[in-house]
Design an enzyme around this catalytic site. Structure first.
Site, PDB file in Angstrom:
ATOM      1  CG  HIS A 186      -5.398   1.462  14.291  1.00 51.08           C
ATOM      2  ND1 HIS A 186      -5.108   0.283  14.951  1.00 51.08           N
ATOM      3  CD2 HIS A 186      -6.737   1.462  14.103  1.00 51.08           C
ATOM      4  CE1 HIS A 186      -6.220  -0.398  15.140  1.00 51.08           C
ATOM      5  NE2 HIS A 186      -7.228   0.295  14.639  1.00 51.08           N
ATOM      6  CE  LYS A 212     -14.460   0.009   8.062  1.00 54.63           C
ATOM      7  NZ  LYS A 212     -13.624  -0.554   9.124  1.00 54.63           N
ATOM      8  CG  HIS A 249     -10.652   4.238  13.351  1.00 54.36           C
ATOM      9  ND1 HIS A 249     -11.054   3.188  12.571  1.00 54.36           N
ATOM     10  CD2 HIS A 249     -10.034   3.680  14.433  1.00 54.36           C
ATOM     11  CE1 HIS A 249     -10.714   2.047  13.141  1.00 54.36           C
ATOM     12  NE2 HIS A 249     -10.102   2.316  14.280  1.00 54.36           N
ATOM     13  CG  ASP A 270     -10.252   1.539   7.006  1.00 54.72           C
ATOM     14  OD1 ASP A 270      -9.962   1.557   8.200  1.00 54.72           O
ATOM     15  OD2 ASP A 270     -10.847   0.583   6.452  1.00 54.72           O
ATOM     16  N   PRO A 295      -9.988  -2.561  19.913  1.00 60.71           N
ATOM     17  CG  PRO A 295      -7.665  -2.379  19.645  1.00 60.71           C
ATOM     18  CD  PRO A 295      -8.753  -2.421  20.709  1.00 60.71           C
ATOM     19  CB  SER A 296     -10.068  -5.807  14.785  1.00 60.45           C
ATOM     20  OG  SER A 296     -11.455  -5.670  14.808  1.00 60.45           O
ATOM     21  CE1 TYR A 297      -6.593  -7.202  11.763  1.00 65.40           C
ATOM     22  CE2 TYR A 297      -8.130  -5.346  11.684  1.00 65.40           C
ATOM     23  CZ  TYR A 297      -7.739  -6.599  11.254  1.00 65.40           C
ATOM     24  OH  TYR A 297      -8.502  -7.267  10.331  1.00 65.40           O
ATOM     25  CD  GLU A 313      -3.014  -1.053   2.269  1.00 62.24           C
ATOM     26  OE1 GLU A 313      -3.732  -0.053   2.245  1.00 62.24           O
ATOM     27  OE2 GLU A 313      -3.128  -1.963   3.116  1.00 62.24           O
ATOM     28  CG  HIS A 329       0.609  -1.273  15.382  1.00 63.43           C
ATOM     29  ND1 HIS A 329       1.940  -1.609  15.352  1.00 63.43           N
ATOM     30  CD2 HIS A 329       0.547   0.034  15.005  1.00 63.43           C
ATOM     31  CE1 HIS A 329       2.651  -0.561  14.959  1.00 63.43           C
ATOM     32  NE2 HIS A 329       1.823   0.449  14.740  1.00 63.43           N
TER      33      HIS A 329
HETATM   34  P1  M7G Z   1      -9.791  -1.669  14.347  1.00 62.71           P
HETATM   35  O1  M7G Z   1     -10.417  -0.712  15.273  1.00 62.71           O
HETATM   36  O2  M7G Z   1      -8.558  -2.387  14.844  1.00 62.71           O
HETATM   37  O3  M7G Z   1     -10.774  -2.814  13.883  1.00 62.71           O
HETATM   38  O4  M7G Z   1      -9.445  -0.869  13.019  1.00 62.71           O
HETATM   39  P2  M7G Z   1     -12.144  -2.877  13.089  1.00 62.71           P
HETATM   40  O5  M7G Z   1     -11.773  -3.514  11.762  1.00 62.71           O
HETATM   41  O6  M7G Z   1     -12.964  -3.824  13.909  1.00 62.71           O
HETATM   42  O7  M7G Z   1     -12.696  -1.516  12.980  1.00 62.71           O
HETATM   43  C1  M7G Z   1      -8.638  -1.363  12.013  1.00 62.71           C
HETATM   44  C2  M7G Z   1      -8.947  -0.593  10.750  1.00 62.71           C
HETATM   45  O8  M7G Z   1      -8.018  -0.969   9.757  1.00 62.71           O
HETATM   46  C3  M7G Z   1     -10.337  -0.918  10.202  1.00 62.71           C
HETATM   47  O9  M7G Z   1     -11.033   0.274   9.938  1.00 62.71           O
HETATM   48  C4  M7G Z   1     -10.057  -1.754   8.958  1.00 62.71           C
HETATM   49  O10 M7G Z   1     -11.013  -1.555   7.935  1.00 62.71           O
HETATM   50  C5  M7G Z   1      -8.693  -1.268   8.540  1.00 62.71           C
HETATM   51  N1  M7G Z   1      -7.892  -2.285   7.850  1.00 62.71           N
HETATM   52  C6  M7G Z   1      -7.806  -3.597   8.156  1.00 62.71           C
HETATM   53  N2  M7G Z   1      -6.939  -4.210   7.310  1.00 62.71           N
HETATM   54  C7  M7G Z   1      -6.588  -5.638   7.363  1.00 62.71           C
HETATM   55  C8  M7G Z   1      -6.438  -3.271   6.450  1.00 62.71           C
HETATM   56  C9  M7G Z   1      -5.496  -3.320   5.377  1.00 62.71           C
HETATM   57  O11 M7G Z   1      -4.913  -4.340   5.007  1.00 62.71           O
HETATM   58  N3  M7G Z   1      -5.247  -2.122   4.772  1.00 62.71           N
HETATM   59  C10 M7G Z   1      -5.886  -0.958   5.129  1.00 62.71           C
HETATM   60  N4  M7G Z   1      -5.592   0.144   4.453  1.00 62.71           N
HETATM   61  N5  M7G Z   1      -6.777  -0.910   6.133  1.00 62.71           N
HETATM   62  C11 M7G Z   1      -7.069  -2.049   6.800  1.00 62.71           C
END
Ligand code: M7G
Length: 331
Positions: free
Chosen positions: A271, A201, A273, A199, A265-267, A179, A269
């Site tokens: 970040h 999405k 929004h 993002d 969060p889901s991830y 990316e 690390h």
């Molecule tokens: P989160 O709050 O950890 O989880 O946000 P959520 O998905 O439950 O909201 C992670 C954000 O990263 C989300 O808005 C995802 O749509 C976005 N995201 C996840 N992935 C795997 C990617 C990716 O590979 N690339 C990009 N650009 N965004 C991603």
């Protein structure tokens, strides 16, 4: 990569960059090329996709989440009809075929078949998908959990250390292995720096559903719970420079943005929004989103605010963390 055709905001002033971008997109349209025509066509990896079951769908949101197999690997495919943009209307009206469904007095309904390049479906593929991915996209009841600072240490932290999604995709972004061409802004400072990019999405075709994420360079901040007053300069830097970059690139002032963190969060690390105010992005409700401005102020008034505060968040019925809270008698 194709340029972003950003829809004009009637109540805002166009920057030079924005108007140039819109002009370039229009020039592409006049060539008969358009955005779809400019992008290299990917091989259709979905031609062999075998559907196992539908995880969720919504007639209103016009999307469907499908679980299935791609060459014997578990996969999740998300299909989503995209918004109809003002700048394609002339071509939709002139270049489509129209079939009458019914006519009654002054009322009539039709099925309009637009040219293929105006009829795209945003498609997201997760492959190989883990069981956790399948669960994430499955429609389910949620339950609100109350997590004290102690609960975090004894229940949540041990669970996320073992069970969370891989953040390899985050490292790929930070290391420019994926990316890189989508990056909108970067501050490379190892302590206060971050990468701002769309993002996945957001299809970047209109600012109405603008969605970017700022990913911090520091790798040891899991979530809101790890933040202390020591991180205020980092958070202020993301807030300030993120807003400036979005104003420059998309002509959207800070007063039109919702800037927040998810908990949980889901991830894991850190970040942030950035979405357009008024766009109901998934997870922007009060039970999950924490405004960055509030987070900064809370840390200014109490350096350990997020270490000690009770935090509330929803967990889905089959989330393993919910079971842990139940086992501990906290639900
Ligand atoms: P989160 O709050 O950890 O989880 O946000 P959520 O998905 O439950 O909201 C992670 C954000 O990263 C989300 O808005 C995802 O749509 C976005 N995201 C996840 N992935 C795997 C990617 C990716 O590979 N690339 C990009 N650009 N965004 C991603």
């Amino acid at each position: 990569m194709a340029d972003v055709a950003v829809k004009r905001d009637t109540d805002s002033v166009e920057t030079d960059e924005l108007s140039q971008r819109v002009k370039r997109a229009k020039a592409g349209d006049e060539d008969g090329g358009g955005e779809a025509g400019e992008e290299p066509e990917a091989e259709n990896i979905l031609s062999g996709f075998k559907t196992s079951n539908i995880l969720s769908d919504s007639a209103r949101e016009k999307n469907i989440f499908i679980h299935g197999k791609l060459a014997d690997q578990d996969a999740v495919v998300i299909l989503e009809k995209t918004p109809i943009r003002e700048d394609i209307l002339a071509e939709v009206f002139s270049g489509s075929s129209l079939k009458l469904e019914m006519r009654n007095d002054i009322y009539s309904t039709y099925r309009l078949q637009a040219p293929p390049h105006l009829n795209e479906i945003k498609t997201t593929v997760v492959c190989p998908a883990t069981e956790k991915h399948v669960k994430k996209y499955q429609r389910q009841e949620s339950f609100l959990v109350e997590e004290t600072g102690k609960d975090y240490q004894s229940i949540t932290l041990p669970y996320i250390q073992k069970q969370s999604f891989s953040v390899q995709w985050v490292y790929n972004i930070l290391e420019k292995k994926a990316e890189a061409e989508r990056i909108v802004y970067e501050d490379p400072d190892p302590k206060a720096g971050f990468v701002l990019l769309p993002d996945f999405k957001w299809d970047q075709k209109q600012v109405d559903d603008l969605y970017l994420i700022a990913i911090v360079h520091q790798r040891d901040i899991r979530s809101l719970r790890d933040l202390t007053s020591e991180h205020i300069p980092l958070l202020q830097n993301i807030f300030q420079k993120g807003k400036e970059a979005i104003l420059q690139r998309y002509n959207l002032p800070a007063s039109r943005l919702r800037v927040y963190l998810h908990y949980q969060p889901s991830y894991y690390h850190l970040h942030v929004h950035f979405t357009k105010l008024g766009y109901e992005a998934p997870g922007c409700g009060v039970e999950r989103a924490h405004l960055l401005a509030d987070v900064i102020q809370n840390l200014q008034s109490d350096p350990d605010y997020y270490k000690n505060r009770t935090l509330y968040f929803p967990l889905r019925a089959d989330d393993g963390l919910l079971s842990k809270f139940k086992e501990a008698g906290r639900l």
